[in-house]
Write an enzyme that holds these catalytic residues in place. Structure first.
Site, PDB file in Angstrom:
ATOM      1  N   MET A   1     109.746  39.091 113.042  1.00 38.27           N
ATOM      2  CA  MET A   1     110.272  40.429 112.738  1.00 38.27           C
ATOM      3  C   MET A   1     109.160  41.250 112.096  1.00 38.27           C
ATOM      4  SD  MET A   1     113.288  40.688 113.907  1.00 38.27           S
ATOM      5  CE  MET A   1     113.386  42.415 113.384  1.00 38.27           C
TER       6      MET A   1
ATOM      7  N   ASP B   1     120.700  42.894 120.289  1.00 37.04           N
ATOM      8  CA  ASP B   1     120.710  42.731 118.835  1.00 37.04           C
ATOM      9  C   ASP B   1     122.130  42.632 118.304  1.00 37.04           C
ATOM     10  OD1 ASP B   1     117.892  42.850 118.052  1.00 37.04           O
ATOM     11  OD2 ASP B   1     117.942  44.868 118.913  1.00 37.04           O
TER      12      ASP B   1
ATOM     13  N   HIS C   1     116.858  42.433 125.587  1.00 41.52           N
ATOM     14  CA  HIS C   1     117.019  41.990 124.198  1.00 41.52           C
ATOM     15  C   HIS C   1     118.295  42.612 123.622  1.00 41.52           C
ATOM     16  CE1 HIS C   1     115.350  40.553 120.316  1.00 41.52           C
ATOM     17  NE2 HIS C   1     115.864  41.657 119.808  1.00 41.52           N
TER      18      HIS C   1
ATOM     19  N   MET D   1     124.461  42.187 115.235  1.00 40.89           N
ATOM     20  CA  MET D   1     124.408  42.352 113.764  1.00 40.89           C
ATOM     21  C   MET D   1     125.818  42.302 113.199  1.00 40.89           C
ATOM     22  SD  MET D   1     121.694  45.457 113.418  1.00 40.89           S
ATOM     23  CE  MET D   1     120.234  45.562 114.469  1.00 40.89           C
TER      24      MET D   1
ATOM     25  N   PHE E   1     117.831  47.999 111.918  1.00 41.41           N
ATOM     26  CA  PHE E   1     117.803  49.306 112.564  1.00 41.41           C
ATOM     27  C   PHE E   1     116.590  49.461 113.479  1.00 41.41           C
ATOM     28  CE2 PHE E   1     119.890  49.604 108.479  1.00 41.41           C
ATOM     29  CZ  PHE E   1     121.110  50.178 108.823  1.00 41.41           C
ATOM     30  N   GLY E   2     116.765  50.249 114.513  1.00 43.92           N
ATOM     31  CA  GLY E   2     115.639  50.630 115.346  1.00 43.92           C
ATOM     32  C   GLY E   2     114.871  51.753 114.661  1.00 43.92           C
TER      33      GLY E   2
ATOM     34  N   GLY F   1     112.626  49.047 121.379  1.00 43.36           N
ATOM     35  CA  GLY F   1     113.789  49.910 121.577  1.00 43.36           C
ATOM     36  C   GLY F   1     113.328  51.344 121.727  1.00 43.36           C
TER      37      GLY F   1
ATOM     38  N   MET G   1     121.579  38.409 114.271  1.00 44.98           N
ATOM     39  CA  MET G   1     121.308  38.758 112.870  1.00 44.98           C
ATOM     40  C   MET G   1     122.639  38.659 112.138  1.00 44.98           C
ATOM     41  SD  MET G   1     118.716  41.869 113.685  1.00 44.98           S
ATOM     42  CE  MET G   1     119.255  41.903 115.382  1.00 44.98           C
TER      43      MET G   1
ATOM     44  N   ASP H   1     109.182  41.806 117.163  1.00 44.37           N
ATOM     45  CA  ASP H   1     110.313  42.750 117.223  1.00 44.37           C
ATOM     46  C   ASP H   1     110.261  43.739 116.070  1.00 44.37           C
ATOM     47  OD1 ASP H   1     112.787  43.935 117.589  1.00 44.37           O
ATOM     48  OD2 ASP H   1     113.959  42.113 117.230  1.00 44.37           O
TER      49      ASP H   1
HETATM   50  C1  DX5 Z   1     115.870  45.568 114.554  1.00 50.18           C
HETATM   51  C2  DX5 Z   1     116.117  44.960 115.913  1.00 50.18           C
HETATM   52  C3  DX5 Z   1     115.176  45.425 116.948  1.00 50.18           C
HETATM   53  C4  DX5 Z   1     115.201  46.922 117.210  1.00 50.18           C
HETATM   54  C5  DX5 Z   1     113.799  47.350 117.514  1.00 50.18           C
HETATM   55  O1  DX5 Z   1     116.615  44.888 113.599  1.00 50.18           O
HETATM   56  O2  DX5 Z   1     116.043  43.536 115.846  1.00 50.18           O
HETATM   57  O3  DX5 Z   1     115.317  44.691 118.157  1.00 50.18           O
HETATM   58  O4  DX5 Z   1     116.048  47.282 118.259  1.00 50.18           O
HETATM   59  O5  DX5 Z   1     113.774  48.725 117.580  1.00 50.18           O
HETATM   60  P1  DX5 Z   1     112.411  49.566 117.586  1.00 50.18           P
HETATM   61  O6  DX5 Z   1     111.650  49.130 118.787  1.00 50.18           O
HETATM   62  O7  DX5 Z   1     112.910  50.949 117.652  1.00 50.18           O
HETATM   63  O8  DX5 Z   1     111.699  49.252 116.304  1.00 50.18           O
HETATM   64 ZN    ZN Z   2     115.980  42.297 117.767  1.00 49.76          ZN
END
Ligand code: DX5
Ligand code: ZN
Length: 211
Positions: free
Chosen positions: A136, A34, A32, A36, A142-143, A194, A67, A172
């Site tokens: 979502m 991301d 995956h 942004m 952010f992770g 993540g 995104m 996600d």
């Molecule tokens: C957030 C991302 C996710 C993120 C998930 O905007 O789309 O893919 O990496 O991270 P975790 O698993 O740490 O919530």
């Molecule tokens: Zn994502």
């Protein structure tokens, strides 16, 4: 069995190729990525060049999550970079049906993502055309954020709405062993993770724990 899509947002970018190889060896089902743009979400990550680098590092399907404010301008870039599944956000696609067709015409699978406050009902008239729906379970950007429980009802609703259709339900944000189980019970087919995959460095055990 649920599929696990590790998000490279939590990877060590200085060792990206090794990280991808390690994820593949650890049992990841797809990667995956991301993307942004600093506008649609308050964070800036990577573009097609990184997708191309990941493409050269693995045979696994690349699940690219855009995104960005203007995905229509970028579809071709990510097709050329080697994306297998391209997911755009419903919130920024006024001509969603057309955008989905464009993704298919470029030879990719089409996914649509819904922010936590966006209803699944917005997809009612494109359901037949979708390969993937990305719920979502955090506000994107952010992770490491906490899972938003209300999204479990959205996952169930999308499962109800599927009937004979082929789309897969992906979730996600904030996925850990506990929320993974809740998502799977609600009907999730694919989990993005993540933090939970990269924590501690034992990717294989972490993926196993999520499954
Ligand atoms: C957030 C991302 C996710 C993120 C998930 O905007 O789309 O893919 O990496 O991270 P975790 O698993 O740490 O919530
Ligand atoms: Zn994502």
């Amino acid at each position: 069995m649920v599929l696990i899509a590790p998000s490279i947002l939590s990877a060590d970018f200085a060792r990206l190729r090794e990280e991808i190889v390690a994820l593949e060896q650890a049992g990841a089902d797809m990667i995956h990525i991301d993307v942004m743009d600093g506008h649609f979400v308050p964070n800036l990550t990577f573009g097609p060049q990184i997708v191309k680098t990941v493409r050269e590092s693995t045979q696994l399907p690349l699940d690219v999550h855009l995104m960005v404010d203007n995905p229509d301008k970028m579809l071709e870039w990510f097709a050329q970079a080697g994306a297998d599944i391209l997911t755009i956000h419903a919130e920024v696609c006024p001509h969603l049906d057309k955008t989905i067709q464009n993704i298919h015409n470029l030879g990719m699978k089409a996914g649509v993502s819904l922010n936590p406050a966006t209803s699944e009902k917005t997809l009612e008239y494109v359901l037949d055309k979708l390969d993937q729906i990305l719920v979502m379970s955090v506000n994107p950007g952010f992770g490491g954020q906490s899972f938003i429980q209300e999204q479990l009802a959205k996952i169930s609703a999308l499962k109800e709405m599927r009937k004979g259709r082929h789309y897969q339900i992906e979730v996600d944000g904030g996925i850990n062993a506990l929320t993974a189980a809740e998502c799977v019970s609600a009907g999730a087919d694919i989990l993005v993770a993540g933090t939970a995959v990269f924590a501690g460095g034992d990717y294989k055990s972490n993926i196993k724990a999520l499954k």
